[in-house]
Design an enzyme around this catalytic site. Structure first.
Site, short mmCIF file in Angstrom:
data_model
loop_
_atom_site.label_atom_id
_atom_site.label_comp_id
_atom_site.label_asym_id
_atom_site.label_seq_id
_atom_site.Cartn_x
_atom_site.Cartn_y
_atom_site.Cartn_z
CG ASP A 1 -1.76 1.22 1.39
OD1 ASP A 1 -1.68 2.11 0.52
OD2 ASP A 1 -2.51 1.29 2.38
CE LYS B 1 -1.67 6.98 -3.45
NZ LYS B 1 -2.21 6.11 -2.40
#
Lengths: 217, 133, 643
Positions: free
Chosen positions: C20, C83
């Site tokens: 993740d 991100k």
């Protein structure tokens, strides 16, 4: 491993497989372009019927996905995965094509192809559609309501005709199947003509419904 | 890909939007539609005594390409004779507007609209003039 | 062939992990022999802060917790929230840069961004690769074998460029990314593994930087996504930012202006995050901020949960719009859902839970750890891919419509959003002028009507043999694969030949950049291995030295003769000297020598420990007898008195 899956997809035209090499070749790994999209009914192994029980579409698709999804082929290497991407995309595309009577009817009469393009809607329909659109452009809330009611009535009538046409088409198809494949050529039957005209009308009515729902302006 | 200013202008500022009196004998009206995308297009021409199209109007309910195609069609027919206008082909529109294959039907629609308007004008005037082939 | 998948079978099982890769935290999980997914723990728990620290020269200093600690000390060289920048352009991120203290550049000749650290400029995939490399090393150490394959999760609403950037990051980290999986789908898989539910569920995933909602149909081990929607610029970061903004304004009104003090701003961000968490548990909390720059004592600001909720209400409300959209696209009403699952750290905020409960008309399912569930699901997916198990299968959709630009800047949609993937569509192209030698196809992704409002993915150049206009026939097939990544091929229908398609990705890395980065990454990888070996040896050394020093101060030391004691002291000193070399081998050797020298000491310690244990047991026995002389009268302490 390939035999069972190829059998499941036997009606498909699967051309020579072109495979990308390194990781970056994502853009180049793809199904064979230019091959005719296989028939959606055949992909899902369903009878060619317009009045089809739609649950069967989902059941057939899930069953095929269990076998054909690329995740099932990871251990067989990238070539098998790439082939599975293409095969399972055919299943997904078939589901999209067969969901809804309108889409199934469009498929069997070739509405998205040359047949649909060659079809000229009757002038009376076009003028009515044009007037409705114009009223929506220029009219007030009251005339909008009138248009909404008129379009809804026209829609209901068109859908009844679509169902009747579908029933007629299914009967014709059954007879064609019983007569054997020789008679299964592409002849425009009465049922095809009914479906074609209703589909042409529904496309306009759907656009109007979308406008009425506040979609396009 | 880059489009010329002129072409983009047909999308952003379509010309000749509107209507001419439908029952006027010098006016020809064509309403056409492409069922696969649900576009409907109305194109009207006004022809003077010399057989020259002196005015044209259109209204289109549909995508930008259909609007641009009909806008261009009205510009092109203006100043042409009825016979000259009949020679406009959809491929000319495709080339001028740089239409992609997926939108070629919009140009076909515009060509159909011109023909329908010309046919309507000729029908109205057949009795009066009786000579136009 | 570029990738070899190696031999199949169980031997491979431990090698593929689930990752993740989050905005705030990242973690790695694997599927154990017990058939259950487990997260890989580190010294600070399973979560690795998605932070990369460099020094002023641009040399990598740390990743994870030690890097996170440097955010306040050296904000210009400490990179977080990478991100948010993955696969995005300078224009797109312009509005979010005030959140990021580091320097973000527009790259010449490309839409992608670069992050400047010292003398170097990094792409977002390169920075993400540092985090992935840390996770890879962590998993390799924990599993005792080199981890080379991973399933990496992305927000469901990520577009093609963002997915490709994530895949690139994996490759740069030396990982074969088996699959890109959508975060809410991975969560559903982990949820479904236990419960084997039959029905329709919604997964509400509110993470650090992104928001996703997915509606799934769970049926006989199949997790079939019906619809997904989201916002890739909405997350817990925004809650923090709202709080920082409020305090910033409050301080400014009091004559304390934090602008131009990046260190103080970072401390404020940390304080706001701590306060946010405190307010999830309590009705009031105090935000405490040290302000040495202003030569004054720390400021303390009292917050109530109501203040906080008034502040973040509009942000939370923004998550409900995609929820309604997804329900509509799935053709379901809220009351037709069987469960609502919460994922992502931000779902710990009580207001978020309340709003979700209100929208869906039911209390959300909250007994799975929202921080861990995505990685656990990714580990299950890694197992599905590598073990050949057939009892579970993910069926996902593409979140955004795929289209091509048409004349006038419009778009023609080829594959609609929420189409099940893999999905394909073939279009035929021709030329519009005589002797035209090419057609350019601009591929975009998005729901808007105009191409410039959608995300540009790439321009395809189709080479065409010169012919009169309209004669050439070229079929282009677009395929969105199970990862949500686009593949394109072209064929000349007149000759039947495959066409070499030139693709100019708008945001992706060019192949030459990729090759250079891989070379760099390879160099770094050797550094990384050496650094990790030393770090492991150093931890070991520290443990042994501490234990020795503790024993030397205790009673056991008295039982050793002076020679033995001298030797131990000398060996401890040489371990400390070896640590200064920052090389693993000398440290290991010194530790081995110390272990040897303390053999007797350890024996004495052990004997003493056994002795103590025996004595304790004896005492306990006595005690038990004293309390309960008669077993029949023993009763639980909290039993109600007899009437």
């Amino acid at each position: 491993m390939a035999i069972a899956h190829d059998e499941a997809l036997r009606p498909c035209v699967v051309g020579p497989w072109v495979l990308g090499g390194a990781d970056r070749l994502d853009w180049r790994v793809a199904p064979p372009p230019g091959t005719q999209p296989p028939d959606a009914f055949a992909v899902l192994g369903l009878p060619r019927r317009l009045l089809l029980d739609e649950d069967r579409v989902g059941v057939a698709a899930r069953g095929l996905m269990r076998e054909l999804h690329p995740d099932r082929f990871h251990r067989d290497g990238p070539e098998a995965v790439a082939r599975a991407q293409w095969h399972s995309s055919l299943v997904n595309d078939a589901v999209r094509t067969l969901r809804g009577l309108e889409r199934r009817a469009a498929l069997v009469v070739g509405f998205a192809d040359d047949v649909g393009r060659a079809h000229k809607p009757p002038p009376a329909l076009l003028e009515r559609v044009f007037d409705w659109n114009e009223q929506l452009d220029e009219g007030d809330a009251a005339s909008r309501g009138v248009v909404a009611a008129e379009v809804a009535t026209a829609c209901a009538a068109a859908r009844l005709r679509l169902e009747a046409g579908a029933r007629q088409w299914d009967v014709a198809q059954l007879l064609r199947e019983q007569a054997g494949s020789a008679a299964a050529g592409v002849t425009v039957t009465d049922a095809d003509a009914v479906l074609l005209s209703v589909l042409g009308e529904l496309r306009y009515l759907d656009n109007l419904l979308e406008r009425l729902a506040g979609g396009a302006d | 890909m880059a489009y010329s200013e002129k072409v983009l202008d047909h999308y952003n500022n379509p010309r000749n939007v509107g209507a001419l009196p439908k029952d006027d004998p010098t006016v020809g009206t064509g309403v056409v539609g492409a069922p696969e995308c649900g576009d409907v297009m109305k194109l009207q021409i006004r022809v003077n005594a010399d057989g020259v199209i002196e005015d044209a109007r259109f209204k289109t309910f549909g995508c930008g390409s259909a609007i641009a195609s009909s806008s261009l069609a009205t510009e092109w027919v203006k100043g042409k004779t009825v016979d000259e206008a009949a020679t406009i082909r959809n491929t000319d529109i495709v080339q001028e507007l740089n239409l992609p294959p997926i939108k070629i039907h919009c140009s076909v629609l515009a060509e159909d609209a011109i023909r329908a308007a010309l046919a309507d004008y000729k029908r109205k005037n057949a009795a009066l003039q009786g000579t136009t082939p | 062939m570029g990738i070899q998948f190696g031999s199949t079978g169980r031997a491979q099982r431990g090698f593929a992990v689930g990752i993740d890769l989050g905005t705030t935290n990242s973690l790695v999980a694997w599927l154990g022999e017990d058939g259950r997914p487990h997260v890989v723990d580190g010294a600070h728990g399973p979560l690795v802060p998605s932070v990369i620290a460099f020094d002023a020269r641009g040399e990598l200093r740390a990743v994870g917790v030690p890097a996170d600690e440097r955010v306040q000390l050296d904000p210009l060289h400490t990179i977080y929230s990478v991100k948010r920048l993955m696969g995005r352009s300078a224009d797109e991120v312009a509005g979010e840069l005030d959140l990021l203290p580091y320097v973000v550049h527009r790259e010449e000749g490309s839409a992608a961004v670069r992050i400047e650290v010292g003398a170097r400029r990094w792409t977002p995939p390169e920075l993400s690769a540092f985090i992935l490399r840390e996770l890879k090393a962590r998993a390799s150490a924990a599993l005792g074998q080199d981890v080379t394959q991973a399933v990496v999760t992305v927000p469901a609403y990520f577009n093609d460029a963002q997915r490709q950037a994530t895949k690139d990051a994996g490759r740069l980290a030396g990982l074969d990314v088996l699959r890109i999986v959508n975060e809410p789908t991975a969560a559903a898989l982990a949820y479904g593994l236990d419960r084997r539910p039959d029905g329709r569920i919604a997964v509400y995933d509110f993470g650090g930087g992104t928001f996703d909602i997915s509606i799934l149909h769970m049926h006989e081990g199949m997790c079939e996504v019906l619809a997904t929607a989201g916002d890739t610029r909405l997350g817990g970061d925004d809650l923090d930012r709202a709080m920082v903004g409020a305090v910033f304004a409050q301080l400014q009104a009091a004559g304390i202006d934090l602008s131009g003090h990046p260190e103080a701003l970072q401390r404020l961000r940390k304080a706001a995050i701590a306060c946010k968490w405190a307010l999830s548990a309590a009705q009031t909390a105090t935000l405490r901020l040290e302000l040495p720059e202003f030569g004054r004592p720390a400021v303390e600001i009292a917050w109530t949960r109501a203040d906080f909720e008034a502040l973040i209400g509009p942000i939370v409300a923004r998550t409900l719009v995609p929820c309604r959209q997804a329900l509509k696209d799935a053709g379901l009403r809220a009351d037709q859902l069987d469960d609502v699952v919460l994922v992502g750290g931000s779902t710990r905020v009580p207001l978020v839970r309340a709003k979700v409960a209100e929208l869906f008309g039911r209390a959300p399912h909250a007994d799975i750890d929202p921080d861990l569930v995505v990685a656990l699901g990714a580990a299950v997916q890694a197992d599905i891919l590598t073990s050949g198990r057939r009892d579970l299968l993910l069926l996902d959709v593409t979140p955004l419509s795929l289209g091509i630009e048409t004349a006038g800047g419009g778009i023609a949609k080829l594959i609609h959003r929420n189409s099940a993937v893999p999905a394909s569509q073939t279009e035929e192209f021709t030329t519009s002028v005589d002797l035209q030698t090419g057609v350019v196809v601009h591929v975009v992704q998005g729901e808007r009507e105009l191409a410039h409002d959608c995300r540009s993915l790439a321009r395809l150049l189709l080479p065409i043999a010169p012919m009169p206009a309209g004669l050439p026939r070229v079929a282009v097939t677009f395929l969105i694969d199970a990862n949500g990544i686009l593949h394109v091929t072209a064929r000349d229908l007149r000759t039947g030949k495959e066409l070499a398609l030139e693709v100019k990705p708008t945001y992706g890395l060019r192949e030459d950049e990729m090759v250079r980065m891989l070379d760099d990454a390879f160099d770094h990888a050797e550094d990384d291995v050496a650094r990790r070996l030393f770090a492991d040896a150093a931890v070991d050394a520290d443990n042994v030295v501490r234990a020795t020093e503790r024993a030397m101060q205790g009673p056991s030391a008295a039982q050793l003769d002076p020679d033995e004691l001298d030797e131990i002291v000398g060996r401890v000193a040489s371990v400390k000297a070896a640590l200064a070399t920052r090389q693993a081998e000398p440290v290991k050797a010194a530790v081995a020598a110390l272990n040897h020298a303390t053999f007797r000491l350890a024996e004495v310690e052990m004997a003493r420990a056994l002795d103590v244990a025996a004595h304790d047991q004896h005492v306990l026995g006595d005690l038990a007898q004293a309390i309960a002389p008669d077993p029949a009268s023993v009763k639980p302490k909290h039993d109600r008195p007899h009437a």
